[in-house]
Design a protein around this motif. Structure first.
Motif, PDB file in Angstrom:
ATOM      1  N   MET A 153       0.816  -1.227   0.000  1.00 34.39           N
ATOM      2  CA  MET A 153       0.000   0.000   0.000  1.00 34.39           C
ATOM      3  C   MET A 153       0.845   1.271   0.000  1.00 34.39           C
ATOM      4  O   MET A 153       0.289   2.369   0.076  1.00 34.39           O
ATOM      5  N   SER A 154       2.198   1.148  -0.027  1.00 29.77           N
ATOM      6  CA  SER A 154       2.993   2.354   0.206  1.00 29.77           C
ATOM      7  C   SER A 154       2.670   3.459  -0.792  1.00 29.77           C
ATOM      8  O   SER A 154       2.602   4.634  -0.425  1.00 29.77           O
ATOM      9  N   GLN A 155       2.425   3.062  -2.070  1.00 26.72           N
ATOM     10  CA  GLN A 155       2.068   4.067  -3.080  1.00 26.72           C
ATOM     11  C   GLN A 155       0.787   4.804  -2.683  1.00 26.72           C
ATOM     12  O   GLN A 155       0.726   6.026  -2.680  1.00 26.72           O
ATOM     13  N   ASP A 156      -0.228   3.983  -2.312  1.00 27.21           N
ATOM     14  CA  ASP A 156      -1.531   4.581  -1.969  1.00 27.21           C
ATOM     15  C   ASP A 156      -1.439   5.432  -0.717  1.00 27.21           C
ATOM     16  O   ASP A 156      -2.036   6.482  -0.622  1.00 27.21           O
ATOM     17  N   ARG A 157      -0.630   4.889   0.257  1.00 27.14           N
ATOM     18  CA  ARG A 157      -0.503   5.660   1.499  1.00 27.14           C
ATOM     19  C   ARG A 157       0.110   7.022   1.238  1.00 27.14           C
ATOM     20  O   ARG A 157      -0.303   8.033   1.786  1.00 27.14           O
ATOM     21  N   ARG A 158       1.109   7.029   0.317  1.00 26.87           N
ATOM     22  CA  ARG A 158       1.731   8.310  -0.021  1.00 26.87           C
ATOM     23  C   ARG A 158       0.708   9.253  -0.634  1.00 26.87           C
ATOM     24  O   ARG A 158       0.636  10.427  -0.297  1.00 26.87           O
ATOM     25  N   TYR A 159      -0.118   8.699  -1.507  1.00 29.31           N
ATOM     26  CA  TYR A 159      -1.143   9.487  -2.175  1.00 29.31           C
ATOM     27  C   TYR A 159      -2.120  10.073  -1.156  1.00 29.31           C
ATOM     28  O   TYR A 159      -2.422  11.277  -1.150  1.00 29.31           O
ATOM     29  N   VAL A 160      -2.536   9.174  -0.219  1.00 34.57           N
ATOM     30  CA  VAL A 160      -3.491   9.610   0.805  1.00 34.57           C
ATOM     31  C   VAL A 160      -2.877  10.704   1.669  1.00 34.57           C
ATOM     32  O   VAL A 160      -3.524  11.702   2.011  1.00 34.57           O
ATOM     33  N   ARG A 161      -1.591  10.529   2.023  1.00 33.06           N
ATOM     34  CA  ARG A 161      -0.948  11.532   2.872  1.00 33.06           C
ATOM     35  C   ARG A 161      -0.891  12.886   2.166  1.00 33.06           C
ATOM     36  O   ARG A 161      -1.155  13.923   2.756  1.00 33.06           O
ATOM     37  N   THR A 162      -0.538  12.823   0.844  1.00 38.77           N
ATOM     38  CA  THR A 162      -0.508  14.081   0.082  1.00 38.77           C
ATOM     39  C   THR A 162      -1.875  14.756   0.115  1.00 38.77           C
ATOM     40  O   THR A 162      -1.999  15.956   0.341  1.00 38.77           O
ATOM     41  N   PHE A 163      -2.890  13.932  -0.076  1.00 37.23           N
ATOM     42  CA  PHE A 163      -4.252  14.459  -0.083  1.00 37.23           C
ATOM     43  C   PHE A 163      -4.587  15.089   1.273  1.00 37.23           C
ATOM     44  O   PHE A 163      -5.165  16.167   1.348  1.00 37.23           O
ATOM     45  N   GLN A 164      -4.124  14.393   2.336  1.00 42.21           N
ATOM     46  CA  GLN A 164      -4.372  14.879   3.691  1.00 42.21           C
ATOM     47  C   GLN A 164      -3.748  16.270   3.891  1.00 42.21           C
ATOM     48  O   GLN A 164      -4.402  17.196   4.375  1.00 42.21           O
ATOM     49  N   ILE A 165      -2.493  16.389   3.463  1.00 45.09           N
ATOM     50  CA  ILE A 165      -1.795  17.667   3.643  1.00 45.09           C
ATOM     51  C   ILE A 165      -2.516  18.762   2.859  1.00 45.09           C
ATOM     52  O   ILE A 165      -2.758  19.867   3.358  1.00 45.09           O
ATOM     53  N   ALA A 166      -2.908  18.405   1.612  1.00 44.06           N
ATOM     54  CA  ALA A 166      -3.603  19.388   0.779  1.00 44.06           C
ATOM     55  C   ALA A 166      -4.899  19.824   1.456  1.00 44.06           C
ATOM     56  O   ALA A 166      -5.250  21.008   1.462  1.00 44.06           O
ATOM     57  N   THR A 167      -5.594  18.842   2.046  1.00 42.18           N
ATOM     58  CA  THR A 167      -6.865  19.162   2.710  1.00 42.18           C
ATOM     59  C   THR A 167      -6.651  20.126   3.867  1.00 42.18           C
ATOM     60  O   THR A 167      -7.332  21.134   3.995  1.00 42.18           O
ATOM     61  N   LEU A 168      -5.629  19.823   4.704  1.00 45.66           N
ATOM     62  CA  LEU A 168      -5.370  20.684   5.852  1.00 45.66           C
ATOM     63  C   LEU A 168      -5.007  22.094   5.405  1.00 45.66           C
ATOM     64  O   LEU A 168      -5.477  23.083   5.964  1.00 45.66           O
ATOM     65  N   GLY A 170      -5.852  23.509   2.631  1.00 44.35           N
ATOM     66  CA  GLY A 170      -7.071  24.120   2.083  1.00 44.35           C
ATOM     67  C   GLY A 170      -7.937  24.685   3.194  1.00 44.35           C
ATOM     68  O   GLY A 170      -8.387  25.831   3.126  1.00 44.35           O
ATOM     69  N   ILE A 171      -8.137  23.871   4.257  1.00 44.66           N
ATOM     70  CA  ILE A 171      -8.982  24.327   5.365  1.00 44.66           C
ATOM     71  C   ILE A 171      -8.361  25.555   6.021  1.00 44.66           C
ATOM     72  O   ILE A 171      -9.018  26.585   6.215  1.00 44.66           O
ATOM     73  N   GLY A 172      -7.057  25.460   6.285  1.00 43.84           N
ATOM     74  CA  GLY A 172      -6.372  26.570   6.949  1.00 43.84           C
ATOM     75  C   GLY A 172      -6.463  27.845   6.142  1.00 43.84           C
ATOM     76  O   GLY A 172      -6.826  28.909   6.670  1.00 43.84           O
ATOM     77  N   LEU A 173      -6.175  27.752   4.835  1.00 43.85           N
ATOM     78  CA  LEU A 173      -6.163  28.961   4.004  1.00 43.85           C
ATOM     79  C   LEU A 173      -7.555  29.557   3.887  1.00 43.85           C
ATOM     80  O   LEU A 173      -7.706  30.782   3.927  1.00 43.85           O
ATOM     81  N   SER A 174      -8.571  28.687   3.760  1.00 47.62           N
ATOM     82  CA  SER A 174      -9.904  29.274   3.599  1.00 47.62           C
ATOM     83  C   SER A 174     -10.381  29.921   4.899  1.00 47.62           C
ATOM     84  O   SER A 174     -11.048  30.949   4.861  1.00 47.62           O
ATOM     85  N   ILE A 175      -9.985  29.344   6.060  1.00 49.05           N
ATOM     86  CA  ILE A 175     -10.335  30.017   7.318  1.00 49.05           C
ATOM     87  C   ILE A 175      -9.654  31.378   7.372  1.00 49.05           C
ATOM     88  O   ILE A 175     -10.260  32.396   7.699  1.00 49.05           O
TER      89      ILE A 175
END
Lengths: 475, 45
Positions: A153-168, A170-175
């Motif tokens: 799963m390492s590929q997918d986990r990396r993808y998910v982590r990237t998505f997680q960082i992007a999400t955080l 996004g939330i921070g900037l929009s606040i």
């Protein structure tokens, strides 16, 4: 004042509203990005699980067709040639010893309870060691052997982590963006509203020529300012008309009254005046006097109420003035069997008109002299506070009912009318007009028993400055 | 603008002055001038 306004921003409805919107935007962004994150993750693991299940099924079929050797061959074939990237296989005997596959040891302690167990593999690739998370599924073959199929799963986990960082982010900037927008929005709104409030305060304090600022953006604030300005124009015009009418009426009345009085006086001086005529003429003369006095008082009130600031304010020592007035009225009080005392702090200076302040004290004293029965007492006091001077005239007479105290400052509101007590009903309205002119606060309250009139005058600026200086020196 | 008491403030003070100055005197000095006020003089016209 400035300080107050700055903190006041947090207290405006615009600020509360924009904070509310910021909160809603934040919530919406969190929900959107959060559900996108969860959805993506579940799609990824769903895909992985589907592939694992398909492979397991095909290997089980292989077992049915050609037994353990067939499965072993198939596994080796998949590892060597066409195996998908990151595929993990293992065939183990009932005691979990490896029979085939690309995992060296059985990764679990016995059979895993979880239908989708996860574990880690340490792989040594040329150059570096790395750990791969693996998601797997395990089946027990009919002969007791164990079959494990998994996916790195390492590929997918990396993808998910990237998505997680992007999400955080996004939330921070929009606040942040919503917060900044809300703050500047409420700040601008609050400033425009406070402009309106400030102008209104200035108009109320007598600068009637003032108008609300029209910025020219033709937004709702400009529309509001324009309508308010029209109302003010109209009010000012009405006031001007009213005052002009009043002035001309007053002046037109003054001259004939004066002539009337002179003539009646001349009649009284006639040597051959019959005594039957003298009496009615004298009482008419007293009526004329009263009329003239009422007119003069009305003119004074009109002048004081016009809101025009004092023509030429000068420093007035209220303490000294109050003592002088008390001294002046002391014989009158004694004549009526009253005790009049004065206790005044000295050097209490306010900006104002000495004559008007004397009139104010006179009216309050005469009120007390009029209503307090013989044997009573009247007290005049001037107290100096931090930035105000309190002039207090109190008595132990019958006092005034609460509802009368409230309307006593209105013209002609003569309270508790009694026969034999003369009064124009203008005394207290002149007091309240003079108090307003001096930016003073007039309060009438019960003295238990009696009436206590308190006029709280702002001290002259120099006095306030001197007081705060001496305070800081002594501190 | 003048200061305008409505009580008999002036009368009271004048009567006190009369008590102090004219009591027992042969010719009073303080006289009432009808319609104007009071005057201090030796002889009444």
């Amino acid at each position: 004042m400035k300080e107050g306004r700055r903190w006041g921003l947090f207290n405006t409805s615009a600020f509360r509203m924009s904070m509310g919107y910021t909160f809603l935007v934040t919530l919406a962004v969190c929900v959107t990005l959060g559900s996108a994150y969860l959805l993506t993750q579940s799609i990824i693991t769903g895909d992985v699980d589907l592939i694992i299940d398909t492979e397991l099924r095909s290997l089980e079929n292989q077992y049915v067709r050609s037994g353990i050797p067939g499965v072993t061959d198939e596994i080796n074939l998949r590892i060597d040639s066409w195996g998908r990237i990151g595929a993990v296989y293992m065939l183990a005997d009932p005691k979990f010893n490896r029979l085939a596959g690309n995992v060296t040891n059985w990764p679990f302690d016995g059979a895993p309870a979880d239908p989708r167990p996860e574990f880690r593999i340490e792989s040594i690739e040329p150059g570096q060691r790395s750990v791969h998370p693996v998601r797997a599924s395990v089946r027990k073959l009919p002969n007791g052997d164990w079959l494990l199929v998994g996916t790195d799963m390492s590929q997918d986990r990396r993808y998910v982590r990237t998505f997680q960082i992007a999400t955080l982010w996004g939330i921070g900037l929009s606040i942040l963006a919503a917060g900044i927008a809300g703050f500047s929005f409420s700040f601008r709104l609050a400033r425009r509203v406070s402009d309106v409030t400030d102008t209104c305060v200035r108009i109320m304090s007598g600068e009637q020529g003032h108008r609300l600022p029209v910025v020219g953006t033709s937004d709702e604030f400009d529309a509001l300012a324009a309508s308010v300005n029209r109302v003010l124009d109209r009010l000012e015009e009405q006031t001007r008309t009213l005052r002009a009418t009043f002035d001309s009426v007053a002046h037109d009345l003054r001259a004939p009254l004066h002539r009337l009085r002179t003539r009646m006086d001349a009649v009284l001086r006639l040597p051959a005046l019959e005594s039957g005529i003298r009496e009615p003429v004298e009482s008419s003369l007293r009526e004329v006097d009263r009329l003239q006095r009422t007119l003069a008082t009305l003119l004074q009130i009109a002048l004081a109420e016009s809101g025009a600031p004092l023509a030429s304010p000068a420093p007035v020592d209220v303490g000294e003035l109050a003592e002088e007035m008390a001294e002046l009225f002391e014989p009158v009080a004694r004549e009526r069997g009253l005790t009049l005392t004065a206790h005044a702090d000295h050097g209490v200076v306010v900006e104002g008109n000495r004559q008007l302040l004397a009139q104010l004290i006179t009216n309050l004293l005469e009120n007390a002299l009029k209503y307090v029965p013989s044997g009573g007492r009247i007290d005049v006091a001037v107290k100096r506070l931090a930035d105000r001077a309190d002039l207090i005239i109190s008595d132990n007479g019958p006092g005034m009912p609460a509802q009368d105290r409230l309307r006593a400052g209105q013209p002609f509101a003569r309270v508790g009318t009694r026969s034999g007590l003369e009064g124009s009903g203008l005394g207290l309205s002149l007091v309240s007009a003079i108090a307003r002119l001096h930016r003073a606060r007039l309060t009438l309250e019960s003295n238990d028993p009696g009436l206590r009139a308190e006029v709280s005058l702002p001290l002259a600026n120099a006095q306030v400055a001197a007081a705060s200086l001496s305070r800081s020196m002594s501190a | 603008m003048h200061f305008d008491p409505q009580s008999n403030l002036v009368d009271v003070h004048i009567s006190r002055l009369r008590q102090a100055i004219d009591r027992g005197a042969e010719r009073p000095l303080i006289h009432t001038v009808r319609g104007s006020g009071y005057v201090l003089q030796e002889e009444e016209e």
